[in-house]
Design a protein around this motif. Structure first.
Motif, PDB file in Angstrom:
ATOM      1  N   MET A  34       0.803  -1.168  -0.116  1.00 19.41           N
ATOM      2  CA  MET A  34       0.011   0.033   0.110  1.00 19.41           C
ATOM      3  C   MET A  34       0.781   1.324  -0.008  1.00 19.41           C
ATOM      4  N   SER A  35       1.888   1.161   0.803  1.00 15.73           N
ATOM      5  CA  SER A  35       2.672   2.620   0.876  1.00 15.73           C
ATOM      6  C   SER A  35       3.525   2.818  -0.630  1.00 15.73           C
ATOM      7  N   HIS A  36       3.588   1.905  -1.210  1.00 17.65           N
ATOM      8  CA  HIS A  36       4.245   1.973  -2.595  1.00 17.65           C
ATOM      9  C   HIS A  36       2.957   2.259  -3.912  1.00 17.65           C
ATOM     10  N   ASN A  37       1.833   2.306  -3.182  1.00 20.95           N
ATOM     11  CA  ASN A  37       0.879   2.408  -4.260  1.00 20.95           C
ATOM     12  C   ASN A  37      -0.290   3.388  -3.871  1.00 20.95           C
ATOM     13  N   TYR A  38       0.136   4.433  -3.525  1.00 22.31           N
ATOM     14  CA  TYR A  38      -0.726   5.436  -2.639  1.00 22.31           C
ATOM     15  C   TYR A  38      -2.007   5.987  -3.634  1.00 22.31           C
ATOM     16  N   PRO A  39      -1.714   5.950  -4.954  1.00 19.61           N
ATOM     17  CA  PRO A  39      -3.068   6.629  -5.771  1.00 19.61           C
ATOM     18  C   PRO A  39      -4.220   5.339  -5.686  1.00 19.61           C
ATOM     19  N   LEU A  40      -3.873   3.950  -5.237  1.00 19.29           N
ATOM     20  CA  LEU A  40      -4.950   2.943  -5.507  1.00 19.29           C
ATOM     21  C   LEU A  40      -5.411   2.814  -3.833  1.00 19.29           C
ATOM     22  N   LEU A  41      -5.191   3.536  -3.030  1.00 20.57           N
ATOM     23  CA  LEU A  41      -5.644   3.289  -1.739  1.00 20.57           C
ATOM     24  C   LEU A  41      -7.022   3.311  -1.451  1.00 20.57           C
ATOM     25  N   ASP A  42      -7.777   4.015  -2.299  1.00 18.81           N
ATOM     26  CA  ASP A  42      -9.313   4.154  -2.235  1.00 18.81           C
ATOM     27  C   ASP A  42      -9.951   2.692  -2.666  1.00 18.81           C
ATOM     28  N   ILE A  43      -9.073   1.869  -3.343  1.00 20.49           N
ATOM     29  CA  ILE A  43      -9.565   0.655  -3.907  1.00 20.49           C
ATOM     30  C   ILE A  43      -9.623  -0.366  -2.941  1.00 20.49           C
ATOM     31  N   LEU A  44     -10.721  -1.371  -2.529  1.00 21.55           N
ATOM     32  CA  LEU A  44     -10.350  -2.313  -1.593  1.00 21.55           C
ATOM     33  C   LEU A  44     -10.456  -3.701  -2.289  1.00 21.55           C
ATOM     34  N   VAL A  45     -11.387  -3.878  -3.364  1.00 20.52           N
ATOM     35  CA  VAL A  45     -11.696  -5.058  -4.300  1.00 20.52           C
ATOM     36  C   VAL A  45     -11.194  -4.375  -5.546  1.00 20.52           C
ATOM     37  N   PHE A  46     -10.309  -4.869  -6.024  1.00 18.03           N
ATOM     38  CA  PHE A  46      -9.671  -4.379  -7.512  1.00 18.03           C
ATOM     39  C   PHE A  46     -10.275  -4.852  -8.609  1.00 18.03           C
ATOM     40  N   ILE A  49      -2.589  -1.793 -12.575  1.00  9.53           N
ATOM     41  CA  ILE A  49      -1.151  -2.006 -12.655  1.00  9.53           C
ATOM     42  C   ILE A  49      -0.675  -1.413 -11.284  1.00  9.53           C
ATOM     43  N   MET A  50       0.130  -2.118 -10.355  1.00 11.96           N
ATOM     44  CA  MET A  50       0.619  -1.920  -9.094  1.00 11.96           C
ATOM     45  C   MET A  50       2.241  -2.015  -9.074  1.00 11.96           C
ATOM     46  N   ASN A  51       2.792  -0.949  -8.580  1.00  7.95           N
ATOM     47  CA  ASN A  51       4.263  -1.047  -8.226  1.00  7.95           C
ATOM     48  C   ASN A  51       4.533  -2.199  -7.105  1.00  7.95           C
ATOM     49  N   THR A  52       5.486  -2.965  -7.287  1.00  9.29           N
ATOM     50  CA  THR A  52       5.613  -4.094  -6.365  1.00  9.29           C
ATOM     51  C   THR A  52       7.345  -4.379  -6.349  1.00  9.29           C
ATOM     52  N   PRO A  53       7.899  -3.120  -5.394  1.00  7.57           N
ATOM     53  CA  PRO A  53       9.294  -3.361  -5.308  1.00  7.57           C
ATOM     54  C   PRO A  53       9.566  -4.324  -4.418  1.00  7.57           C
ATOM     55  N   ASP A  54      10.857  -4.877  -4.343  1.00 11.58           N
ATOM     56  CA  ASP A  54      11.269  -5.789  -3.588  1.00 11.58           C
ATOM     57  C   ASP A  54      11.503  -5.286  -1.951  1.00 11.58           C
ATOM     58  N   LEU A  55      11.080  -6.300  -1.093  1.00 18.47           N
ATOM     59  CA  LEU A  55      11.131  -5.940   0.291  1.00 18.47           C
ATOM     60  C   LEU A  55      12.310  -5.641   0.646  1.00 18.47           C
ATOM     61  N   PRO A  56      12.599  -4.636   1.740  1.00 17.37           N
ATOM     62  CA  PRO A  56      13.691  -4.491   2.334  1.00 17.37           C
ATOM     63  C   PRO A  56      14.442  -5.792   2.942  1.00 17.37           C
ATOM     64  N   LYS A  57      15.857  -5.989   2.591  1.00 19.88           N
ATOM     65  CA  LYS A  57      16.724  -7.302   3.224  1.00 19.88           C
ATOM     66  C   LYS A  57      16.725  -7.144   4.506  1.00 19.88           C
ATOM     67  N   HIS A  58      16.920  -6.028   5.307  1.00 19.63           N
ATOM     68  CA  HIS A  58      17.323  -6.089   6.658  1.00 19.63           C
ATOM     69  C   HIS A  58      16.191  -6.615   7.658  1.00 19.63           C
ATOM     70  N   ASN A  59      14.822  -6.664   7.347  1.00 20.15           N
ATOM     71  CA  ASN A  59      13.862  -7.157   8.338  1.00 20.15           C
ATOM     72  C   ASN A  59      13.357  -8.529   7.775  1.00 20.15           C
ATOM     73  N   ASN A  60      13.876  -9.554   8.206  1.00 17.82           N
ATOM     74  CA  ASN A  60      13.552 -10.855   7.880  1.00 17.82           C
ATOM     75  C   ASN A  60      12.709 -11.694   9.463  1.00 17.82           C
ATOM     76  N   SER A  61      12.755 -10.910  10.144  1.00 13.38           N
ATOM     77  CA  SER A  61      11.823 -11.375  11.637  1.00 13.38           C
ATOM     78  C   SER A  61      10.330 -11.507  11.386  1.00 13.38           C
ATOM     79  N   GLU A  62       9.951 -12.415  12.358  1.00  8.42           N
ATOM     80  CA  GLU A  62       8.700 -12.685  12.454  1.00  8.42           C
ATOM     81  C   GLU A  62       7.993 -11.558  13.209  1.00  8.42           C
ATOM     82  N   LEU A  63       8.610 -10.817  14.058  1.00  8.28           N
ATOM     83  CA  LEU A  63       8.178  -9.946  14.891  1.00  8.28           C
ATOM     84  C   LEU A  63       7.809  -8.663  14.135  1.00  8.28           C
ATOM     85  N   PRO A  64       6.690  -7.754  14.887  1.00 10.15           N
ATOM     86  CA  PRO A  64       6.494  -6.646  14.041  1.00 10.15           C
ATOM     87  C   PRO A  64       7.447  -5.543  14.431  1.00 10.15           C
ATOM     88  N   SER A  65       7.641  -4.329  13.389  1.00  7.21           N
ATOM     89  CA  SER A  65       8.821  -3.589  13.378  1.00  7.21           C
ATOM     90  C   SER A  65       9.348  -2.860  14.703  1.00  7.21           C
TER      91      SER A  65
END
Length: 88
Positions: free
Chosen positions: A31-43, A48-64
């Protein structure tokens, strides 16, 4: 990984996050990388959505907010507590 994703009719944020990143918990990252689409709940089909790679530094199961605390840090805020309030 592809940098974009084309939606299918009826998909939701969490379904797309699961398809792209393997976990629904990454829907907020998507959602943070597709701000213009936030009003849509069911697509609809063909969005077309942006899908950047996840950051590598956070592989934990714990919340940030839990990842900042290292276990065994040795500092307990109650170590020096004697039952009295400090004068202000």
């Amino acid at each position: 990984m592809a940098e974009t994703y084309v939606t299918m009719q009826g998909e939701t944020w969490d379904q797309i996050a699961y398809k792209i990143y393997g976990r629904e918990k990454h829907a907020d990252f998507l959602m943070s990388h597709n701000y213009p689409l936030l009003d849509i709940l069911v697509f609809p089909a063909g969005m077309i959505m942006n899908t950047p790679d996840l950051p590598k530094h956070n592989n934990s199961e714990l919340p940030s907010w839990r990842n900042r605390v290292k276990s065994g840090a040795g500092l307990d805020p109650y170590d020096n507590y004697n039952g009295r309030r400090r004068a202000t």
